[in-house]
Design a protein around this motif. Structure first.
Motif, mmCIF file in Angstrom:
data_model
loop_
_atom_site.group_PDB
_atom_site.id
_atom_site.type_symbol
_atom_site.label_atom_id
_atom_site.label_comp_id
_atom_site.label_asym_id
_atom_site.label_seq_id
_atom_site.Cartn_x
_atom_site.Cartn_y
_atom_site.Cartn_z
ATOM 1 N N THR A 8 33.849 50.745 24.165
ATOM 2 C CA THR A 8 33.314 50.479 22.830
ATOM 3 C C THR A 8 34.362 49.862 21.913
ATOM 4 O OG1 THR A 8 33.865 52.748 22.150
ATOM 5 C CG2 THR A 8 31.624 52.351 22.970
ATOM 6 N N GLY A 9 35.472 49.394 22.482
ATOM 7 C CA GLY A 9 36.562 48.866 21.677
ATOM 8 C C GLY A 9 36.571 47.357 21.597
ATOM 9 N N THR A 10 37.351 46.849 20.664
ATOM 10 C CA THR A 10 37.544 45.425 20.522
ATOM 11 C C THR A 10 38.529 44.911 21.566
ATOM 12 O OG1 THR A 10 38.021 43.679 18.911
ATOM 13 C CG2 THR A 10 39.357 45.670 18.792
ATOM 14 N N SER A 11 38.933 43.657 21.452
ATOM 15 C CA SER A 11 39.692 43.012 22.533
ATOM 16 C C SER A 11 41.033 43.668 22.823
ATOM 17 C CB SER A 11 39.908 41.526 22.203
ATOM 18 O OG SER A 11 40.596 41.385 20.970
ATOM 19 N N GLN A 12 41.649 44.326 21.832
ATOM 20 C CA GLN A 12 42.917 45.019 22.066
ATOM 21 C C GLN A 12 42.735 46.455 22.519
ATOM 22 O OE1 GLN A 12 46.399 44.006 19.401
ATOM 23 N NE2 GLN A 12 44.717 43.527 18.009
ATOM 24 N N GLY A 13 41.516 46.964 22.430
ATOM 25 C CA GLY A 13 41.282 48.367 22.720
ATOM 26 C C GLY A 13 41.877 49.243 21.626
ATOM 27 N N VAL A 14 41.593 50.542 21.738
ATOM 28 C CA VAL A 14 42.165 51.542 20.831
ATOM 29 C C VAL A 14 42.626 52.725 21.687
ATOM 30 C CG1 VAL A 14 41.787 53.002 18.812
ATOM 31 C CG2 VAL A 14 40.506 50.856 19.027
ATOM 32 N N PRO A 15 43.900 53.168 21.580
ATOM 33 C CA PRO A 15 44.923 52.687 20.650
ATOM 34 C C PRO A 15 45.423 51.279 20.988
ATOM 35 C CG PRO A 15 45.862 54.276 22.176
ATOM 36 C CD PRO A 15 44.383 54.274 22.426
ATOM 37 N N VAL A 16 45.929 50.615 19.966
ATOM 38 C CA VAL A 16 46.533 49.302 20.114
ATOM 39 C C VAL A 16 47.992 49.484 20.543
ATOM 40 C CG1 VAL A 16 47.180 47.189 18.888
ATOM 41 C CG2 VAL A 16 45.002 48.318 18.384
ATOM 42 N N ILE A 17 48.451 48.656 21.449
ATOM 43 C CA ILE A 17 49.836 48.741 21.904
ATOM 44 C C ILE A 17 50.791 48.679 20.711
ATOM 45 C CG2 ILE A 17 51.650 47.540 23.208
ATOM 46 C CD1 ILE A 17 49.443 46.606 25.134
ATOM 47 N N GLY A 18 51.693 49.642 20.641
ATOM 48 C CA GLY A 18 52.724 49.649 19.611
ATOM 49 C C GLY A 18 52.282 50.126 18.247
ATOM 50 N N CYS A 19 51.017 50.524 18.105
ATOM 51 C CA CYS A 19 50.517 50.963 16.804
ATOM 52 C C CYS A 19 50.509 52.493 16.735
ATOM 53 C CB CYS A 19 49.109 50.434 16.564
ATOM 54 S SG CYS A 19 48.434 50.892 14.941
ATOM 55 N N HIS A 20 50.927 53.025 15.596
ATOM 56 C CA HIS A 20 50.964 54.476 15.402
ATOM 57 C C HIS A 20 50.175 54.881 14.159
ATOM 58 C CE1 HIS A 20 53.942 54.642 18.599
ATOM 59 N NE2 HIS A 20 54.577 53.654 17.984
ATOM 60 N N CYS A 21 49.154 54.096 13.845
ATOM 61 C CA CYS A 21 48.299 54.429 12.704
ATOM 62 C C CYS A 21 47.523 55.711 13.015
ATOM 63 C CB CYS A 21 47.350 53.274 12.403
ATOM 64 S SG CYS A 21 45.987 53.098 13.582
ATOM 65 N N PRO A 22 46.874 56.314 12.010
ATOM 66 C CA PRO A 22 46.137 57.561 12.255
ATOM 67 C C PRO A 22 45.070 57.453 13.344
ATOM 68 C CG PRO A 22 46.453 57.247 9.906
ATOM 69 C CD PRO A 22 46.931 55.987 10.573
ATOM 70 N N SER A 227 37.321 48.372 16.130
ATOM 71 C CA SER A 227 38.782 48.289 16.103
ATOM 72 C C SER A 227 39.374 49.516 15.416
ATOM 73 C CB SER A 227 39.243 47.026 15.374
ATOM 74 O OG SER A 227 39.229 47.223 13.977
ATOM 75 N N HIS A 228 40.686 49.660 15.537
ATOM 76 C CA HIS A 228 41.352 50.786 14.872
ATOM 77 C C HIS A 228 41.292 50.660 13.350
ATOM 78 C CE1 HIS A 228 45.597 48.739 14.501
ATOM 79 N NE2 HIS A 228 44.626 47.854 14.447
ATOM 80 N N LEU A 229 40.954 49.482 12.850
ATOM 81 C CA LEU A 229 40.885 49.258 11.406
ATOM 82 C C LEU A 229 39.618 49.848 10.779
ATOM 83 C CD1 LEU A 229 42.157 45.562 11.286
ATOM 84 C CD2 LEU A 229 43.464 47.655 10.842
ATOM 85 N N LEU A 230 38.657 50.242 11.594
ATOM 86 C CA LEU A 230 37.435 50.818 11.033
ATOM 87 C C LEU A 230 37.686 52.234 10.520
ATOM 88 C CD1 LEU A 230 34.427 50.287 10.498
ATOM 89 C CD2 LEU A 230 33.933 51.355 12.708
ATOM 90 N N GLY A 231 38.596 52.949 11.170
ATOM 91 C CA GLY A 231 38.877 54.324 10.777
ATOM 92 C C GLY A 231 38.529 55.299 11.884
ATOM 93 N N LYS A 232 38.800 56.580 11.635
ATOM 94 C CA LYS A 232 38.530 57.609 12.632
ATOM 95 C C LYS A 232 37.028 57.798 12.828
ATOM 96 C CE LYS A 232 42.739 60.365 12.097
ATOM 97 N NZ LYS A 232 43.275 61.722 11.793
ATOM 98 N N HIS A 233 36.664 58.001 14.072
ATOM 99 C CA HIS A 233 35.255 58.155 14.434
ATOM 100 C C HIS A 233 34.571 59.198 13.551
ATOM 101 C CE1 HIS A 233 31.935 58.100 17.523
ATOM 102 N NE2 HIS A 233 31.683 59.214 16.885
#
Length: 255
Positions: A8-22, A227-233
């Motif tokens: 159900t993720g975008t092209s980079q998937g979630v988590p995104v490589i190197g990203c440490h967002c919430p 994407s991870h930019l949408l926020g937590k499920h």
């Protein structure tokens, strides 16, 4: 009909490589999203829409022991990069894999997987039987199951969504014409992409996806290609209308 969300993720998937967002750091399994793909089981047939780079992991996780056909929405790599792994089904089922896509998409597959389509094939390569989707309005059959194509635009790239009975699936879109929206009406379940809150060049934002859902009026709607930019499920789903949900990897629906 049983629907399983393989990714159900975008092209980079979630988590995104190197990203440490919430979101990328979340321990909620629903926030871990492989590239977008869906498994349709209907009338004894097993059909997957799109085989992205996580295809092998997805079918193992979902325990999909048989695959009758592979259908593509469009040619982008996050939807096609796993096609080589269909050879496991070739070996198990002892038959070529039917692959359905628009002519442009089939041509792209022939370039990217030249070894599959070579006149003299290396032993063990995937064996496919291609079927061109020649119309974006006329229904066609996938191994005896009727698929209704739904034309959408992914920026300027024409892509296909599909309706199978009362289930409709549209991903990687940022525009649906009035005619396409009409073909979605009456759906029991509509799956639609919603990348993030902010507008995007080639994907529906959350508010844009909700506008389409409000217009089309399915009984239930599920959002994908997130994407991870949408926020937590958990936090985002709490803000949605009562009949709209975020899809997550492994979710199964009976339609």
């Amino acid at each position: 009909m049983q629907i399983t969300f393989l990714g159900t993720g975008t092209s980079q998937g979630v988590p995104v490589i190197g990203c440490h967002c919430p979101v990328c750091s979340s321990l909620d399994f629903r926030d871990q999203r492989l590239r977008v793909s869906v498994h349709v089981q209907v009338q004894g047939r097993s059909i997957i829409i799109d085989s992205g780079p996580d295809f092998r992991q997805q079918v193992l996780r979902a325990r999909i022991d048989r695959l009758d056909a592979l259908v593509f929405t469009h040619e982008h790599k996050d939807h096609t990069a796993g096609m080589d792994d269909i050879r496991a089904y070739n070996f198990k089922q002892q038959q070529d894999m039917p692959v359905y896509a628009e002519p442009r998409v089939l041509e792209q597959l022939r370039r990217e997987y030249a070894y599959i389509f070579a006149d003299k094939k290396y032993p063990g390569v995937p064996q496919v039987q291609t079927h061109a989707i020649l119309s974006d309005t006329a229904a066609f059959e996938v191994e005896g199951i009727e698929f209704q194509p739904i034309r959408a635009l992914h920026y300027k790239l024409p892509v296909l969504g599909f309706r199978v009975g009362n289930f409709s699936y549209v991903t990687d879109a940022n525009h649906l014409s009035p005619e396409s929206r009409e073909r979605l009406r009456g759906s029991e379940v509509l799956v639609l992409n919603a990348l993030r809150h902010e507008p995007h060049l080639s994907h529906f934002s959350l508010s844009e996806a909700l506008e389409v859902i409000e217009d089309v009026q399915p009984r239930w709607a599920y959002l994908t290609h997130i994407s991870h930019l949408l926020g937590k499920h958990r936090e985002v789903e709490a803000t949605l209308p009562p009949n709209v949900f975020l899809a997550y990897d492994g979710l199964r629906l009976e339609v």
